[in-house]
Design a protein around this motif. Structure first.
Motif, PDB file in Angstrom:
ATOM      1  N   TYR A  74       0.806  -1.230   0.000  1.00 40.51           N
ATOM      2  CA  TYR A  74       0.000   0.000   0.000  1.00 40.51           C
ATOM      3  C   TYR A  74       0.836   1.277   0.000  1.00 40.51           C
ATOM      4  N   MET A  75       1.863   1.319  -0.829  1.00 45.58           N
ATOM      5  CA  MET A  75       2.636   2.558  -0.934  1.00 45.58           C
ATOM      6  C   MET A  75       1.941   3.483  -1.917  1.00 45.58           C
ATOM      7  N   ALA A  76       1.651   4.697  -1.483  1.00 46.12           N
ATOM      8  CA  ALA A  76       0.910   5.641  -2.330  1.00 46.12           C
ATOM      9  C   ALA A  76       1.338   7.067  -2.039  1.00 46.12           C
ATOM     10  N   VAL A  77       1.686   7.787  -3.088  1.00 47.76           N
ATOM     11  CA  VAL A  77       2.043   9.203  -2.971  1.00 47.76           C
ATOM     12  C   VAL A  77       1.022  10.007  -3.772  1.00 47.76           C
ATOM     13  N   ASP A  78       0.586  11.119  -3.204  1.00 46.04           N
ATOM     14  CA  ASP A  78      -0.335  12.030  -3.891  1.00 46.04           C
ATOM     15  C   ASP A  78       0.212  12.309  -5.299  1.00 46.04           C
ATOM     16  N   LYS A  81       2.360  15.177  -5.893  1.00 49.47           N
ATOM     17  CA  LYS A  81       3.618  15.255  -5.123  1.00 49.47           C
ATOM     18  C   LYS A  81       4.615  14.170  -5.515  1.00 49.47           C
ATOM     19  N   GLN A  82       4.273  13.393  -6.544  1.00 47.77           N
ATOM     20  CA  GLN A  82       5.181  12.310  -6.929  1.00 47.77           C
ATOM     21  C   GLN A  82       6.448  12.876  -7.553  1.00 47.77           C
ATOM     22  N   GLY A  83       7.535  12.121  -7.432  1.00 51.59           N
ATOM     23  CA  GLY A  83       8.810  12.538  -8.002  1.00 51.59           C
ATOM     24  C   GLY A  83       9.552  13.562  -7.171  1.00 51.59           C
ATOM     25  N   GLN A  84       9.175  13.711  -5.912  1.00 50.29           N
ATOM     26  CA  GLN A  84       9.827  14.690  -5.039  1.00 50.29           C
ATOM     27  C   GLN A  84      10.532  14.024  -3.854  1.00 50.29           C
ATOM     28  N   GLY A  85      10.703  12.725  -3.903  1.00 51.39           N
ATOM     29  CA  GLY A  85      11.435  12.041  -2.837  1.00 51.39           C
ATOM     30  C   GLY A  85      10.571  11.495  -1.712  1.00 51.39           C
ATOM     31  N   ILE A  86       9.260  11.671  -1.820  1.00 53.54           N
ATOM     32  CA  ILE A  86       8.369  11.217  -0.740  1.00 53.54           C
ATOM     33  C   ILE A  86       8.367   9.698  -0.633  1.00 53.54           C
ATOM     34  N   GLY A  87       8.265   9.020  -1.775  1.00 55.36           N
ATOM     35  CA  GLY A  87       8.274   7.559  -1.765  1.00 55.36           C
ATOM     36  C   GLY A  87       9.576   7.024  -1.179  1.00 55.36           C
ATOM     37  N   ARG A  88      10.691   7.627  -1.557  1.00 53.52           N
ATOM     38  CA  ARG A  88      11.985   7.197  -1.025  1.00 53.52           C
ATOM     39  C   ARG A  88      12.019   7.325   0.499  1.00 53.52           C
ATOM     40  N   HIS A  89      11.562   8.460   1.024  1.00 55.97           N
ATOM     41  CA  HIS A  89      11.588   8.660   2.482  1.00 55.97           C
ATOM     42  C   HIS A  89      10.709   7.627   3.190  1.00 55.97           C
ATOM     43  N   ALA A 110       5.249  -5.258  -6.710  1.00 53.49           N
ATOM     44  CA  ALA A 110       5.243  -3.922  -7.314  1.00 53.49           C
ATOM     45  C   ALA A 110       4.336  -3.868  -8.527  1.00 53.49           C
ATOM     46  N   ARG A 111       3.541  -2.810  -8.584  1.00 54.66           N
ATOM     47  CA  ARG A 111       2.835  -2.539  -9.836  1.00 54.66           C
ATOM     48  C   ARG A 111       3.895  -2.302 -10.915  1.00 54.66           C
ATOM     49  N   GLU A 112       3.571  -2.695 -12.134  1.00 55.34           N
ATOM     50  CA  GLU A 112       4.555  -2.576 -13.221  1.00 55.34           C
ATOM     51  C   GLU A 112       5.116  -1.156 -13.317  1.00 55.34           C
ATOM     52  N   ALA A 113       4.253  -0.155 -13.172  1.00 52.20           N
ATOM     53  CA  ALA A 113       4.706   1.230 -13.316  1.00 52.20           C
ATOM     54  C   ALA A 113       5.629   1.667 -12.190  1.00 52.20           C
ATOM     55  N   ALA A 114       5.578   0.938 -11.057  1.00 51.29           N
ATOM     56  CA  ALA A 114       6.399   1.317  -9.909  1.00 51.29           C
ATOM     57  C   ALA A 114       7.717   0.532  -9.838  1.00 51.29           C
ATOM     58  N   VAL A 115       7.889  -0.428 -10.740  1.00 55.02           N
ATOM     59  CA  VAL A 115       9.117  -1.251 -10.708  1.00 55.02           C
ATOM     60  C   VAL A 115      10.385  -0.387 -10.782  1.00 55.02           C
ATOM     61  N   PRO A 116      10.450   0.629 -11.663  1.00 53.69           N
ATOM     62  CA  PRO A 116      11.690   1.436 -11.726  1.00 53.69           C
ATOM     63  C   PRO A 116      11.970   2.183 -10.415  1.00 53.69           C
ATOM     64  N   PHE A 117      10.914   2.590  -9.720  1.00 55.34           N
ATOM     65  CA  PHE A 117      11.093   3.254  -8.415  1.00 55.34           C
ATOM     66  C   PHE A 117      11.746   2.290  -7.424  1.00 55.34           C
ATOM     67  N   TYR A 118      11.184   1.095  -7.304  1.00 55.70           N
ATOM     68  CA  TYR A 118      11.753   0.141  -6.347  1.00 55.70           C
ATOM     69  C   TYR A 118      13.162  -0.289  -6.766  1.00 55.70           C
ATOM     70  N   ALA A 119      13.387  -0.422  -8.058  1.00 63.87           N
ATOM     71  CA  ALA A 119      14.728  -0.796  -8.527  1.00 63.87           C
ATOM     72  C   ALA A 119      15.742   0.271  -8.120  1.00 63.87           C
ATOM     73  N   LYS A 120      15.325   1.516  -8.212  1.00 64.10           N
ATOM     74  CA  LYS A 120      16.204   2.626  -7.800  1.00 64.10           C
ATOM     75  C   LYS A 120      16.558   2.529  -6.328  1.00 64.10           C
ATOM     76  N   LEU A 121      15.645   1.976  -5.559  1.00 71.58           N
ATOM     77  CA  LEU A 121      15.854   1.861  -4.105  1.00 71.58           C
ATOM     78  C   LEU A 121      16.494   0.510  -3.743  1.00 71.58           C
TER      79      LEU A 121
HETATM   80  C1  LIG Z   1       5.674   4.625  -6.976  1.00 71.65           C
HETATM   81  C2  LIG Z   1       5.613   5.808  -6.000  1.00 71.65           C
HETATM   82  C3  LIG Z   1       5.278   5.300  -4.593  1.00 71.65           C
HETATM   83  C4  LIG Z   1       7.004   6.476  -5.976  1.00 71.65           C
HETATM   84  O1  LIG Z   1       6.971   7.562  -5.063  1.00 71.65           O
HETATM   85  P1  LIG Z   1       7.607   8.963  -5.473  1.00 71.65           P
HETATM   86  O2  LIG Z   1       7.519   9.864  -4.297  1.00 71.65           O
HETATM   87  O3  LIG Z   1       6.972   9.417  -6.732  1.00 71.65           O
HETATM   88  O4  LIG Z   1       9.136   8.553  -5.778  1.00 71.65           O
HETATM   89  P2  LIG Z   1      10.451   9.351  -5.352  1.00 71.65           P
HETATM   90  O5  LIG Z   1      10.325  10.770  -5.791  1.00 71.65           O
HETATM   91  O6  LIG Z   1      10.774   9.119  -3.925  1.00 71.65           O
HETATM   92  O7  LIG Z   1      11.524   8.606  -6.261  1.00 71.65           O
HETATM   93  C5  LIG Z   1      12.704   7.998  -5.729  1.00 71.65           C
HETATM   94  C6  LIG Z   1      13.616   7.710  -6.895  1.00 71.65           C
HETATM   95  O8  LIG Z   1      12.968   6.810  -7.800  1.00 71.65           O
HETATM   96  C7  LIG Z   1      12.873   7.382  -9.094  1.00 71.65           C
HETATM   97  N1  LIG Z   1      11.579   7.036  -9.663  1.00 71.65           N
HETATM   98  C8  LIG Z   1      10.371   7.159  -9.099  1.00 71.65           C
HETATM   99  N2  LIG Z   1       9.407   6.742  -9.941  1.00 71.65           N
HETATM  100  C9  LIG Z   1      10.053   6.354 -11.070  1.00 71.65           C
HETATM  101  C10 LIG Z   1       9.620   5.836 -12.313  1.00 71.65           C
HETATM  102  N3  LIG Z   1       8.335   5.604 -12.570  1.00 71.65           N
HETATM  103  N4  LIG Z   1      10.545   5.552 -13.250  1.00 71.65           N
HETATM  104  C11 LIG Z   1      11.864   5.767 -13.001  1.00 71.65           C
HETATM  105  N5  LIG Z   1      12.348   6.268 -11.845  1.00 71.65           N
HETATM  106  C12 LIG Z   1      11.436   6.562 -10.897  1.00 71.65           C
HETATM  107  C13 LIG Z   1      12.975   8.880  -8.874  1.00 71.65           C
HETATM  108  O9  LIG Z   1      13.471   9.533 -10.013  1.00 71.65           O
HETATM  109  C14 LIG Z   1      13.920   8.956  -7.713  1.00 71.65           C
HETATM  110  O10 LIG Z   1      15.252   8.837  -8.150  1.00 71.65           O
HETATM  111  P3  LIG Z   1      16.378   9.880  -7.630  1.00 71.65           P
HETATM  112  O11 LIG Z   1      16.381   9.744  -6.131  1.00 71.65           O
HETATM  113  O12 LIG Z   1      17.620   9.435  -8.279  1.00 71.65           O
HETATM  114  O13 LIG Z   1      15.913  11.216  -8.051  1.00 71.65           O
HETATM  115  C15 LIG Z   1       4.574   6.867  -6.458  1.00 71.65           C
HETATM  116  O14 LIG Z   1       4.912   7.322  -7.731  1.00 71.65           O
HETATM  117  C16 LIG Z   1       3.132   6.384  -6.441  1.00 71.65           C
HETATM  118  O15 LIG Z   1       2.451   6.500  -5.435  1.00 71.65           O
HETATM  119  N6  LIG Z   1       2.646   5.856  -7.593  1.00 71.65           N
HETATM  120  C17 LIG Z   1       1.245   5.459  -7.732  1.00 71.65           C
HETATM  121  C18 LIG Z   1       0.857   4.318  -6.806  1.00 71.65           C
HETATM  122  C19 LIG Z   1       1.762   3.128  -6.938  1.00 71.65           C
HETATM  123  O16 LIG Z   1       2.050   2.631  -8.010  1.00 71.65           O
HETATM  124  N7  LIG Z   1       2.221   2.657  -5.775  1.00 71.65           N
HETATM  125  C20 LIG Z   1       3.081   1.492  -5.702  1.00 71.65           C
HETATM  126  C21 LIG Z   1       2.227   0.265  -5.583  1.00 71.65           C
HETATM  127  S1  LIG Z   1       3.249  -1.199  -5.664  1.00 71.65           S
END
Ligand SMILES: CC(C)(COP(=O)(O)OP(=O)(O)OC[C@H]1O[C@@H](n2cnc3c(N)ncnc32)[C@H](O)[C@@H]1OP(=O)(O)O)[C@@H](O)C(=O)NCCC(=O)NCCS
Length: 145
Positions: A74-78, A81-89, A110-121
């Protein structure tokens, strides 16, 4: 940006509201579908980031899923406000909580669209998993803590 655990009824209301708006409403899911049976267990860790006015801008949770394993759900960012480091924190806060519990690995679906975010982490894909609502492919991912 320091996540906190929601504690008051108002904080939990804001927490679940954001979870619903980001993860359920866009797919027409009913109110209540954002809740899980184990949300109220004492071992489930909830994390939230709020705007100065108390509005939730990011939420996530973690629970112990096996003897040394944590699972994030249940990770969810408004969207505004996405792309501002909230998910990372949020994720780093939950991982720290898992380490404090002696857990040595973290998994998530991970949802497919969120895979790159988790990979980054630091998460690696283990295998494809389920498809949610018939349209959102998920991937099991894992990270050693
Ligand atoms: C996925 C999600 C939680 C990420 O949170 P976020 O606050 O947008 O991500 P952050 O800004 O903390 O990103 C952290 C790093 O990941 C990268 N990143 C985030 N989303 C990315 C994407 N879709 N593709 C590539 N890189 C991505 C950022 O660029 C950032 O890298 P950096 O630190 O080098 O700048 C958020 O976008 C979200 O809520 N999405 C919709 C709901 C969802 O899919 N939730 C996950 C369910 S499994």
């Amino acid at each position: 940006m320091q996540p906190t655990a929601p504690s008051s009824p108002a904080e939990f209301a804001a927490y679940y509201d954001l979870r619903y708006r980001v993860l359920r409403a866009p797919w027409g899911q009913p109110l209540g579908s954002e809740r899980a049976d184990d949300d109220d267990l004492p071992t489930t860790v909830h994390a939230m980031l709020t705007a100065p006015d108390g509005t939730a801008i990011g939420v996530a949770r973690l629970h112990p899923s096996a003897p040394v394993q944590a699972q994030v759900r249940y990770m969810a960012v408004d969207p505004a406000k996405q792309g501002q480091g909230i998910g990372r924190h949020l994720l780093e806060y939950l991982e720290a909580a898992a380490r404090q519990q002696g857990l040595t690995e973290c998994i998530l679906h991970a949802r497919e669209a969120a895979v790159p975010f988790y990979a980054k982490l630091g998460y690696e894909i283990v295998a494809p998993s389920h498809t949610l609502f018939g349209s959102i492919p998920h991937f099991l991912m894992r990270k050693l803590l």
